[in-house]
Write a protein that holds these residues in place. Structure first.
Motif, PDB file in Angstrom:
ATOM      1  N   GLY A  75      -0.150   9.423   1.247  1.00 13.71           N
ATOM      2  CA  GLY A  75       0.465   8.271   0.585  1.00 13.71           C
ATOM      3  C   GLY A  75       0.625   8.506  -0.902  1.00 13.71           C
TER       4      GLY A  75
ATOM      5  N   TRP B  18       0.832  -1.201   0.000  1.00 14.84           N
ATOM      6  CA  TRP B  18       0.000   0.000   0.000  1.00 14.84           C
ATOM      7  C   TRP B  18       0.871   1.257   0.000  1.00 14.84           C
ATOM      8  CZ3 TRP B  18      -0.858   4.517   2.513  1.00 14.84           C
ATOM      9  CH2 TRP B  18      -2.037   5.196   2.201  1.00 14.84           C
TER      10      TRP B  18
ATOM     11  N   PRO C 210      -0.857   3.426  -3.015  1.00 17.84           N
ATOM     12  CA  PRO C 210      -1.955   3.737  -2.093  1.00 17.84           C
ATOM     13  C   PRO C 210      -3.320   3.754  -2.785  1.00 17.84           C
ATOM     14  CG  PRO C 210      -0.562   5.675  -2.466  1.00 17.84           C
ATOM     15  CD  PRO C 210       0.068   4.534  -3.191  1.00 17.84           C
TER      16      PRO C 210
ATOM     17  N   ALA D 241      -7.481   3.231   3.289  1.00 12.73           N
ATOM     18  CA  ALA D 241      -7.161   4.442   4.053  1.00 12.73           C
ATOM     19  C   ALA D 241      -8.412   5.013   4.707  1.00 12.73           C
ATOM     20  CB  ALA D 241      -6.514   5.484   3.145  1.00 12.73           C
TER      21      ALA D 241
END
Length: 163
Positions: free
Chosen positions: A154, A92, A96, A101
């Protein structure tokens, strides 16, 4: 990039995103941002064996409570970023995606609902506050924004890393 560094930066970025959201809420809606000095006060009493307060604001101030609270706030954000990577997997960090998340961000609302608010005198899920449902909705929104911040940070790190 070192994974520990990436996790730390993602947590810091997500926490900063939530803090920026709280400033926007204050400016647009006149809503008072969270007072992390109260978190610091709550934490500073723990080594003395006091984990629960009737109302944290009525407990005597502790020297350095602002610093303690803000440090804990950002350390918690980094810890939750580590939870995200543990949940979604190490890849991840390099690819991402929003779903994990956001899921982890919203799930982090369990910390204030079940630990902080009861310990600071607000009851489980803010049930002892004047408007518990309003407090709950705002907590969910804040933690949803934290989740968006996990993803956005991310994504930005991945963008910077790929350059």
């Amino acid at each position: 990039m070192n994974n520990l560094l990436a996790i730390s930066l993602i947590g810091i970025g997500a926490t900063a995103t939530m803090d920026l959201w709280n400033l926007v809420r204050k400016f647009l809606f006149g809503m008072t941002p969270p007072n992390y000095a109260m978190v610091g006060r709550w934490l500073a009493y723990m080594p003395q064996g006091r984990f629960r307060h009737t109302a944290i604001s009525t407990s005597a101030p502790i020297r350095g409570e602002h610093f303690i609270g803000w440090t804990a706030h950002y350390a918690t954000g980094m810890a939750f970023a580590a939870v995200l990577v543990a949940f979604a997997g190490e890849p991840w960090i390099y690819h991402p995606t929003l779903g994990p998340a956001l899921a982890v961000g919203v799930a982090t609302v369990a910390a204030p609902f079940l630990l902080m608010q009861p310990g600071m005198g607000a009851g489980i899920a803010a049930r002892r506050t004047p408007k518990p449902n309003v407090a709950r909705v705002h907590s969910l929104i804040n933690h949803g924004v934290f989740g968006l911040g996990l993803f956005a940070t991310g994504w930005l790190l991945q963008l910077c890393y790929s350059m």
